[in-house]
Design a protein around this motif. Structure first.
Motif, mmCIF file in Angstrom:
data_model
loop_
_atom_site.group_PDB
_atom_site.id
_atom_site.type_symbol
_atom_site.label_atom_id
_atom_site.label_comp_id
_atom_site.label_asym_id
_atom_site.label_seq_id
_atom_site.Cartn_x
_atom_site.Cartn_y
_atom_site.Cartn_z
ATOM 1 N N MET A 21 0.823 -1.199 0.000
ATOM 2 C CA MET A 21 0.000 0.000 0.000
ATOM 3 C C MET A 21 0.867 1.262 0.000
ATOM 4 O O MET A 21 0.512 2.278 -0.627
ATOM 5 C CB MET A 21 -0.946 0.002 1.199
ATOM 6 C CG MET A 21 -2.018 -1.066 1.146
ATOM 7 S SD MET A 21 -3.121 -0.903 -0.279
ATOM 8 C CE MET A 21 -4.040 0.574 0.188
ATOM 9 N N THR A 22 2.004 1.205 0.700
ATOM 10 C CA THR A 22 2.954 2.316 0.641
ATOM 11 C C THR A 22 3.466 2.499 -0.777
ATOM 12 O O THR A 22 3.545 3.625 -1.301
ATOM 13 C CB THR A 22 4.143 2.077 1.590
ATOM 14 O OG1 THR A 22 3.671 1.926 2.921
ATOM 15 C CG2 THR A 22 5.133 3.235 1.540
ATOM 16 N N ALA A 23 3.823 1.381 -1.427
ATOM 17 C CA ALA A 23 4.321 1.433 -2.800
ATOM 18 C C ALA A 23 3.245 1.956 -3.748
ATOM 19 O O ALA A 23 3.533 2.738 -4.663
ATOM 20 C CB ALA A 23 4.786 0.041 -3.238
ATOM 21 N N LEU A 77 17.378 12.068 3.903
ATOM 22 C CA LEU A 77 16.961 12.377 5.275
ATOM 23 C C LEU A 77 15.437 12.389 5.391
ATOM 24 O O LEU A 77 14.881 11.958 6.405
ATOM 25 C CB LEU A 77 17.542 13.725 5.715
ATOM 26 C CG LEU A 77 19.068 13.762 5.890
ATOM 27 C CD1 LEU A 77 19.539 15.185 6.112
ATOM 28 C CD2 LEU A 77 19.503 12.873 7.052
ATOM 29 N N LEU A 78 14.756 12.867 4.359
ATOM 30 C CA LEU A 78 13.287 12.870 4.364
ATOM 31 C C LEU A 78 12.754 11.439 4.371
ATOM 32 O O LEU A 78 11.802 11.122 5.097
ATOM 33 C CB LEU A 78 12.760 13.625 3.142
ATOM 34 C CG LEU A 78 12.913 15.153 3.154
ATOM 35 C CD1 LEU A 78 12.604 15.727 1.777
ATOM 36 C CD2 LEU A 78 12.011 15.786 4.207
ATOM 37 N N VAL A 79 13.351 10.574 3.568
ATOM 38 C CA VAL A 79 12.926 9.171 3.508
ATOM 39 C C VAL A 79 13.184 8.476 4.840
ATOM 40 O O VAL A 79 12.361 7.686 5.321
ATOM 41 C CB VAL A 79 13.643 8.437 2.359
ATOM 42 C CG1 VAL A 79 13.358 6.941 2.419
ATOM 43 C CG2 VAL A 79 13.208 8.996 1.016
ATOM 44 N N LEU A 80 14.318 8.760 5.457
ATOM 45 C CA LEU A 80 14.646 8.133 6.745
ATOM 46 C C LEU A 80 13.641 8.527 7.824
ATOM 47 O O LEU A 80 13.348 7.733 8.724
ATOM 48 C CB LEU A 80 16.065 8.528 7.174
ATOM 49 C CG LEU A 80 17.204 7.842 6.411
ATOM 50 C CD1 LEU A 80 18.553 8.412 6.829
ATOM 51 C CD2 LEU A 80 17.168 6.338 6.623
ATOM 52 N N ALA A 81 13.091 9.745 7.739
ATOM 53 C CA ALA A 81 12.085 10.170 8.714
ATOM 54 C C ALA A 81 10.835 9.300 8.612
ATOM 55 O O ALA A 81 10.255 8.892 9.628
ATOM 56 C CB ALA A 81 11.732 11.642 8.495
ATOM 57 N N GLN A 131 8.656 3.816 -1.790
ATOM 58 C CA GLN A 131 8.268 2.449 -1.419
ATOM 59 C C GLN A 131 9.296 1.806 -0.495
ATOM 60 O O GLN A 131 8.958 0.983 0.338
ATOM 61 C CB GLN A 131 8.031 1.599 -2.678
ATOM 62 C CG GLN A 131 9.210 1.411 -3.608
ATOM 63 C CD GLN A 131 10.090 0.236 -3.231
ATOM 64 O OE1 GLN A 131 9.665 -0.656 -2.509
ATOM 65 N NE2 GLN A 131 11.321 0.230 -3.728
ATOM 66 N N LEU A 132 10.570 2.200 -0.632
ATOM 67 C CA LEU A 132 11.594 1.655 0.255
ATOM 68 C C LEU A 132 11.380 2.084 1.700
ATOM 69 O O LEU A 132 11.783 1.379 2.625
ATOM 70 C CB LEU A 132 12.989 2.090 -0.213
ATOM 71 C CG LEU A 132 13.601 1.281 -1.363
ATOM 72 C CD1 LEU A 132 14.907 1.920 -1.821
ATOM 73 C CD2 LEU A 132 13.812 -0.170 -0.961
#
Length: 270
Positions: A24-26, A123-127, A195-196
């Motif tokens: 669902m995230t993907a 950094l945005l993705v890691l959040a 998605q990651l």
């Protein structure tokens, strides 16, 4: 249908459920192929919706069952709920202090965690990755319950939680990938990063299910731990980000809707 599912290993069910929440995230991240911008009101509503779902899930799917389980064992119900809840919050606090990340709407010099030279987009993705960990863990623990309580009611509750988390992961995926597109990233790369951010959910889900599978007395604490971790994310990240800007009605209404949807799923199905 539910009776047949009860014959499946709970850890495998947890893996399948969290693969669904990742999917669902993907799916939400794939919206970057159709949209380059996302309306600020809509983004706030999405974040508010996610917050509402997580607040409702923390009580209806995690804390309340933890208290009931403890009381059925002759324990003081609020003890594992309180210990686990505070432990989950403390764990996320430590991760928040260690893992480099940047919340949406902030400048790169406001990044939290250990200082690095990572790009703003990473950094945005890691959040987002940080707050997907307790979601996956919560779903995994809910299915781990089936090892010692293989009832259709427990299974329905776990399925409701997975469905609720999956529903809120869709707008969340879009809320990750589309802003990354604004960071001059290609659509494909923005989708991949989006998605990651959700791939940690199956990992955390299997860990959660396995822990309660092998250490049954841990269950009420594990449920409460997941609740505390999710509430930390809601208060520290989702609500502040959804309230950025001068018009906050949409984020508030989104939170109410998210809470109502999760409450309905858990009470009606569980």
């Amino acid at each position: 249908m539910l009776e047949k599912m009860l014959t499946i290993n709970p850890i495998l069910l947890a893996l399948l459920a969290t693969l669904f929440t990742w999917f669902m995230t993907a799916l939400g991240s794939a919206m970057v192929f159709f949209f380059k911008e996302i309306n600020k009101k809509l983004l706030n509503a999405m974040l508010g919706f996610a917050a509402g779902v997580m607040i409702a899930a923390s009580f209806w799917s995690l804390l309340s069952p933890a208290i009931e389980m403890a009381e059925k064992r002759g324990e003081i119900g609020w003890v594992p709920a309180l210990v686990g809840f505070l432990g989950g919050g403390a764990f996320l606090y430590l991760l928040d202090r260690i893992l480099p990340h940047l919340h949406m709407g902030l400048e790169i010099d406001e990044a939290e965690g250990i200082k690095t030279h990572l790009q703003r987009s990473i950094l945005l993705v890691l959040a987002i990755t940080l707050h997907n960990i307790p979601e996956g863990f919560a779903v995994g623990v809910a299915f781990g319950v089936l090892a010692n309580n293989p009832t259709t009611g427990a299974l329905a509750g776990a399925l409701a939680l997975a469905l609720g988390i999956g529903i809120q992961n869709f707008p969340e995926g879009a809320a990750v990938s589309i802003p990354l597109r604004r960071e001059k990233m290609s659509r494909l790369k923005a989708f991949n990063y989006g998605q990651l951010s959700g791939i940690v959910e199956p990992i955390a889900g299997v860990i959660g299910a396995y822990l309660v599978f092998i250490i049954e007395p841990l269950l009420p604490y594990a449920l409460s731990f997941a609740a505390g971790a999710m509430i930390f994310v809601v208060v520290e990240e989702l609500i502040p980000e959804s309230q950025l800007g001068h018009e906050t009605d949409m984020s508030t209404l989104g939170a109410l809707l998210g809470f109502a949807v999760m409450m309905f799923l858990d009470v009606a199905l569980g």
